[in-house]
Design a protein around this motif. Structure first.
Motif, mmCIF file in Angstrom:
data_model
loop_
_atom_site.group_PDB
_atom_site.id
_atom_site.type_symbol
_atom_site.label_atom_id
_atom_site.label_comp_id
_atom_site.label_asym_id
_atom_site.label_seq_id
_atom_site.Cartn_x
_atom_site.Cartn_y
_atom_site.Cartn_z
ATOM 1 N N GLY A 147 71.864 69.399 49.704
ATOM 2 C CA GLY A 147 70.731 70.050 50.362
ATOM 3 C C GLY A 147 69.427 69.743 49.661
ATOM 4 O O GLY A 147 68.397 69.466 50.304
ATOM 5 N N GLU A 148 69.466 69.778 48.320
ATOM 6 C CA GLU A 148 68.244 69.478 47.554
ATOM 7 C C GLU A 148 67.832 68.020 47.753
ATOM 8 O O GLU A 148 66.644 67.704 47.800
ATOM 9 C CB GLU A 148 68.477 69.769 46.073
ATOM 10 C CG GLU A 148 68.576 71.259 45.782
ATOM 11 C CD GLU A 148 69.113 71.566 44.388
ATOM 12 O OE1 GLU A 148 68.959 72.703 43.942
ATOM 13 O OE2 GLU A 148 69.720 70.667 43.764
ATOM 14 N N GLN A 149 68.837 67.158 47.867
ATOM 15 C CA GLN A 149 68.512 65.743 48.100
ATOM 16 C C GLN A 149 67.820 65.563 49.451
ATOM 17 O O GLN A 149 66.886 64.775 49.591
ATOM 18 C CB GLN A 149 69.786 64.893 48.044
ATOM 19 C CG GLN A 149 70.329 64.759 46.637
ATOM 20 C CD GLN A 149 71.401 63.684 46.505
ATOM 21 O OE1 GLN A 149 71.621 62.901 47.414
ATOM 22 N NE2 GLN A 149 72.070 63.671 45.375
ATOM 23 N N GLN A 150 68.277 66.321 50.455
ATOM 24 C CA GLN A 150 67.642 66.221 51.772
ATOM 25 C C GLN A 150 66.214 66.752 51.706
ATOM 26 O O GLN A 150 65.294 66.188 52.304
ATOM 27 C CB GLN A 150 68.446 67.004 52.813
ATOM 28 C CG GLN A 150 67.957 66.816 54.235
ATOM 29 C CD GLN A 150 68.003 65.361 54.679
ATOM 30 O OE1 GLN A 150 69.036 64.712 54.588
ATOM 31 N NE2 GLN A 150 66.876 64.844 55.155
ATOM 32 N N MET A 151 66.039 67.861 50.930
ATOM 33 C CA MET A 151 64.673 68.394 50.748
ATOM 34 C C MET A 151 63.783 67.329 50.114
ATOM 35 O O MET A 151 62.635 67.117 50.541
ATOM 36 C CB MET A 151 64.696 69.603 49.803
ATOM 37 C CG MET A 151 65.329 70.836 50.360
ATOM 38 S SD MET A 151 65.279 72.087 49.047
ATOM 39 C CE MET A 151 66.154 73.400 49.839
ATOM 40 N N LEU A 152 64.329 66.652 49.094
ATOM 41 C CA LEU A 152 63.532 65.656 48.380
ATOM 42 C C LEU A 152 63.200 64.469 49.297
ATOM 43 O O LEU A 152 62.060 63.981 49.303
ATOM 44 C CB LEU A 152 64.274 65.179 47.126
ATOM 45 C CG LEU A 152 63.585 64.083 46.312
ATOM 46 C CD1 LEU A 152 62.175 64.493 45.904
ATOM 47 C CD2 LEU A 152 64.399 63.734 45.073
ATOM 48 N N ALA A 153 64.202 64.026 50.069
ATOM 49 C CA ALA A 153 63.954 62.890 50.974
ATOM 50 C C ALA A 153 62.844 63.241 51.967
ATOM 51 O O ALA A 153 61.980 62.414 52.277
ATOM 52 C CB ALA A 153 65.234 62.515 51.708
ATOM 53 N N THR A 154 62.862 64.502 52.446
ATOM 54 C CA THR A 154 61.831 64.937 53.405
ATOM 55 C C THR A 154 60.476 65.080 52.702
ATOM 56 O O THR A 154 59.447 64.613 53.209
ATOM 57 C CB THR A 154 62.248 66.268 54.060
ATOM 58 O OG1 THR A 154 63.597 66.146 54.517
ATOM 59 C CG2 THR A 154 61.351 66.635 55.229
ATOM 60 N N ALA A 155 60.498 65.694 51.511
ATOM 61 C CA ALA A 155 59.243 65.886 50.770
ATOM 62 C C ALA A 155 58.628 64.542 50.403
ATOM 63 O O ALA A 155 57.407 64.363 50.443
ATOM 64 C CB ALA A 155 59.501 66.702 49.509
ATOM 65 N N ARG A 156 59.475 63.572 50.046
ATOM 66 C CA ARG A 156 58.981 62.237 49.685
ATOM 67 C C ARG A 156 58.241 61.605 50.873
ATOM 68 O O ARG A 156 57.173 61.006 50.711
ATOM 69 C CB ARG A 156 60.167 61.363 49.274
ATOM 70 C CG ARG A 156 59.809 59.965 48.840
ATOM 71 C CD ARG A 156 61.038 59.176 48.438
ATOM 72 N NE ARG A 156 61.992 59.021 49.538
ATOM 73 C CZ ARG A 156 63.124 58.333 49.457
ATOM 74 N NH1 ARG A 156 63.465 57.768 48.320
ATOM 75 N NH2 ARG A 156 63.932 58.230 50.501
ATOM 76 N N ALA A 157 58.819 61.787 52.076
ATOM 77 C CA ALA A 157 58.163 61.244 53.275
ATOM 78 C C ALA A 157 56.862 61.999 53.552
ATOM 79 O O ALA A 157 55.867 61.400 53.976
ATOM 80 C CB ALA A 157 59.098 61.335 54.470
ATOM 81 N N LEU A 158 56.856 63.302 53.287
ATOM 82 C CA LEU A 158 55.636 64.093 53.533
ATOM 83 C C LEU A 158 54.523 63.724 52.561
ATOM 84 O O LEU A 158 53.342 63.933 52.850
ATOM 85 C CB LEU A 158 55.946 65.586 53.431
ATOM 86 C CG LEU A 158 56.882 66.138 54.513
ATOM 87 C CD1 LEU A 158 57.154 67.621 54.272
ATOM 88 C CD2 LEU A 158 56.275 65.931 55.898
ATOM 89 N N CYS A 159 54.911 63.180 51.391
ATOM 90 C CA CYS A 159 53.909 62.815 50.388
ATOM 91 C C CYS A 159 53.008 61.679 50.857
ATOM 92 O O CYS A 159 51.971 61.423 50.240
ATOM 93 C CB CYS A 159 54.586 62.422 49.068
ATOM 94 S SG CYS A 159 55.015 63.860 48.087
ATOM 95 N N ILE A 160 53.393 60.971 51.911
ATOM 96 C CA ILE A 160 52.466 59.936 52.405
ATOM 97 C C ILE A 160 51.492 60.530 53.428
ATOM 98 O O ILE A 160 50.687 59.815 53.989
ATOM 99 C CB ILE A 160 53.206 58.705 52.983
ATOM 100 C CG1 ILE A 160 53.811 58.989 54.351
ATOM 101 C CG2 ILE A 160 54.301 58.211 52.063
ATOM 102 C CD1 ILE A 160 54.292 57.722 55.021
ATOM 103 N N ASP A 161 51.591 61.847 53.651
ATOM 104 C CA ASP A 161 50.729 62.554 54.602
ATOM 105 C C ASP A 161 50.801 61.897 55.983
ATOM 106 O O ASP A 161 49.785 61.426 56.523
ATOM 107 C CB ASP A 161 49.280 62.573 54.089
ATOM 108 C CG ASP A 161 48.441 63.573 54.868
ATOM 109 O OD1 ASP A 161 49.035 64.460 55.521
ATOM 110 O OD2 ASP A 161 47.210 63.452 54.851
ATOM 111 N N PRO A 162 52.012 61.849 56.552
ATOM 112 C CA PRO A 162 52.193 61.089 57.800
ATOM 113 C C PRO A 162 51.724 61.857 59.021
ATOM 114 O O PRO A 162 51.710 63.092 59.026
ATOM 115 C CB PRO A 162 53.714 60.900 57.860
ATOM 116 C CG PRO A 162 54.253 62.106 57.154
ATOM 117 C CD PRO A 162 53.254 62.496 56.111
ATOM 118 N N SER A 163 51.364 61.119 60.049
ATOM 119 C CA SER A 163 51.099 61.767 61.334
ATOM 120 C C SER A 163 52.372 61.736 62.191
ATOM 121 O O SER A 163 52.533 62.538 63.093
ATOM 122 C CB SER A 163 49.952 61.074 62.061
ATOM 123 O OG SER A 163 50.202 59.690 62.149
ATOM 124 N N VAL A 164 53.250 60.772 61.885
ATOM 125 C CA VAL A 164 54.541 60.666 62.582
ATOM 126 C C VAL A 164 55.649 60.707 61.533
ATOM 127 O O VAL A 164 55.542 60.049 60.497
ATOM 128 C CB VAL A 164 54.631 59.334 63.367
ATOM 129 C CG1 VAL A 164 56.022 59.164 63.981
ATOM 130 C CG2 VAL A 164 53.568 59.268 64.440
#
Lengths: 293, 232
Positions: B135-152
């Motif tokens: 679960g923490e790995q999934q959180m990290l994978a999502t947070a890592r993607a959010l760190c690029i400040d994506p619109s998509v």
């Protein structure tokens, strides 16, 4: 002379061997770790480094120290350029296919070797050390330049460790090493990273060559032995592991130095090869390598 | 916002996406549903440029993406959470997040926003990511993607192998991101998760995308699921 002084001398020679070997093997390990290709031409970049150092030191007719330090800058840069060009022109076009790149780097080995033979000749040629000073030990004198080589290798290794673990560049290289596809999905230009890493690996070998050439002389076949020993070191230490490379180079360098002095260089090589066989059987990923994912 | 038109992708001689078309709007969750091997993950990888398109177009706010090199695609503002998380498992949590921050040179405020969504990661910043729970790995994978400040954001099976409590956390985060105006393209096998989070669904069959339907259509006509996904 008693056994003790012999042992001290053998240990110093072993440490010198280990210092140079670590730098060469680190280049090989870096290239394999990040790019997953086995660079059979790595020893030739080492040889090329020594030959260019001879050209710089002898053709410029400067003070030996100036010539040496110029060579220490120019030689790795030129070797890095040759490596970068070969990566772009050959390895990239092969899409870094593991089998094809082995064959290609074997080809590169012979091309570099024969080009140097044509341009440099078959003779071994010395490069003057930047300084001559003998440290008087109770039993014998020892070249301060040898100690300088060891110190320089330690400084370079600390520099490599710092870059790999503490900088943005190192983070990019490690991310590419662990998962190149995901690295691309986070804006890392993997293709460019491969080019720079291949050049950096060759430059490390060239630096090692410039450091050792005042002791060992430049020769067009001098790349073969270090290549074999580098493979032994990276297999024992674990491909792609900086810590493993240093530990394995110390083991191989010291055992080579000590066994060569007390017995014979052939026995030293036999024991190194036996150690590789044992590692491959009992710990194929190497002493410090990560298990295959 | 993201428009895919007549995209064709090949794996060797096999055509894995066939005239694949869909449109994703800002502030919506569009879910791709289909059987294994239907082409859902291929579609996400193609958007990221990781699988080259033979023909067709992928446009983000009018900018063509198919002509970009793979590493240039995330810089346009597309965050990718791959199937199986694909963390840099020997790097620490902080280093994984730093990779995300480096992508578009986003600031610490973006990291703070990601950590607000997943406060548990804040306690684990120095931990090697491969040692985190699933679960923490999934959180990290999502947070890592959010760190690029994506619109998509492209999410590939984010609930795979997770406990129900963690699935609820991921669902809540997806809804929060949607409410922030992000466009989310979700590949998901769990029908309950799809029903609770998606605005529209798009069935993918043999590499072809059917026209997207409002999620209510699934509730009204459960036979659609049986037909395209093989569950009733």
């Amino acid at each position: 002379m008693d056994l003790g002084p012999f042992l001290v001398l053998a240990t110093l020679e072993g440490l010198l061997q280990a210092a140079v070997l670590t730098l060469i093997a680190l280049g090989l390990s870096l290239v394999f770790g990040v790019m997953r290709i086995v660079n059979v031409a790595h020893g030739e970049f080492y040889m090329l480094g020594a030959v260019i150092a001879w050209f710089v030191a002898s053709l410029l007719s400067l003070h030996p120290a100036v010539g040496f330090f110029l060579a220490l800058v120019i030689s790795p840069l030129l070797v890095g350029l040759v490596a970068y060009a070969s990566e772009r022109l050959i390895l990239k076009r092969l899409k870094y296919d593991p089998e094809a790149t082995i064959v290609a780097t074997i080809g590169m080995l012979y091309v570099i070797q024969q080009v140097v033979l044509i341009g440099f000749g078959p003779d071994a040629r010395p490069v003057e050390a930047p300084f001559y000073y003998r440290i008087r030990l109770p039993w014998f004198g020892y070249s301060a330049y040898n100690l300088f080589v060891m110190a320089a290798a330690v400084v370079l290794l600390i520099g490599c460790w710092y870059i790999l673990t503490r900088t943005r560049l190192g983070l990019i290289m490690r991310a590419t090493q662990f998962d190149s596809e995901t690295a691309q999905a986070f804006g890392i230009p993997v293709d460019k990273v491969y080019g720079y890493v291949f050049a950096a690996g060759a430059m490390l070998a060239a630096v090692a060559a410039v450091l050792i050439v005042p002791i060992r002389q430049a020769h067009y076949l001098m790349g073969l032995d270090p290549l074999l020993l580098s493979f032994i070191v990276v297999i024992i230490g674990g491909l792609g592991s900086l810590r493993g490379t240093v530990v394995a180079a110390l083991i191989i360098g010291l055992s080579d130095g000590i066994i060569s002095v007390f017995f014979s260089p052939t026995l030293a090589k036999m024991l190194s090869t036996l150690l590789v066989a044992l590692v491959l059987v009992f710990k194929p990923e190497g002493l410090f390598g990560a298990k295959a994912r | 916002m993201l428009e895919i038109t007549d995209l064709n992708v090949y794996h060797g001689s096999s055509r894995t996406l066939k005239d694949f078309s869909l449109a994703l709007n800002a502030g919506e969750v569009l879910c791709l549903l289909g059987r294994n091997g239907a082409g859902k993950t291929t579609a996400l990888k193609s958007i990221m440029g990781l699988l080259p398109a033979q023909s067709g177009s992928i446009r983000l706010e009018g900018r063509e993406l198919t002509s970009l090199r793979p590493y240039e695609v995330p810089k346009q503002g597309i965050g990718y959470v791959p199937q199986g998380r694909r963390l840099f498992s020997e790097l620490t949590v902080q280093e994984n997040l730093d990779i995300g921050l480096m992508t578009r040179k986003t600031g610490r405020d973006v990291l703070e926003n990601a950590l607000k969504l997943f406060p548990r990661l804040r306690e684990r910043l120095g931990q090697v990511s491969g040692t985190l729970s699933g679960g923490e790995q999934q959180m990290l994978a999502t947070a890592r993607a959010l760190c690029i400040d994506p619109s998509v954001i492209l999410l590939d099976e984010p609930t795979e192998g997770l406990m129900p409590s963690m699935i609820a956390t991921i669902r809540d985060v997806v809804l929060q991101l949607r409410d922030q105006g992000k466009a989310i393209l979700l590949v998901e096998q769990r029908v309950d998760a799809v029903l609770s989070v998606a605005d529209r669904v798009c069935f993918v069959e043999n590499g072809k995308a059917h026209p997207a339907l409002p999620v209510a259509a699934l509730r009204d006509d459960p036979s659609l699921l049986e037909r395209y996904v093989g569950v009733s």
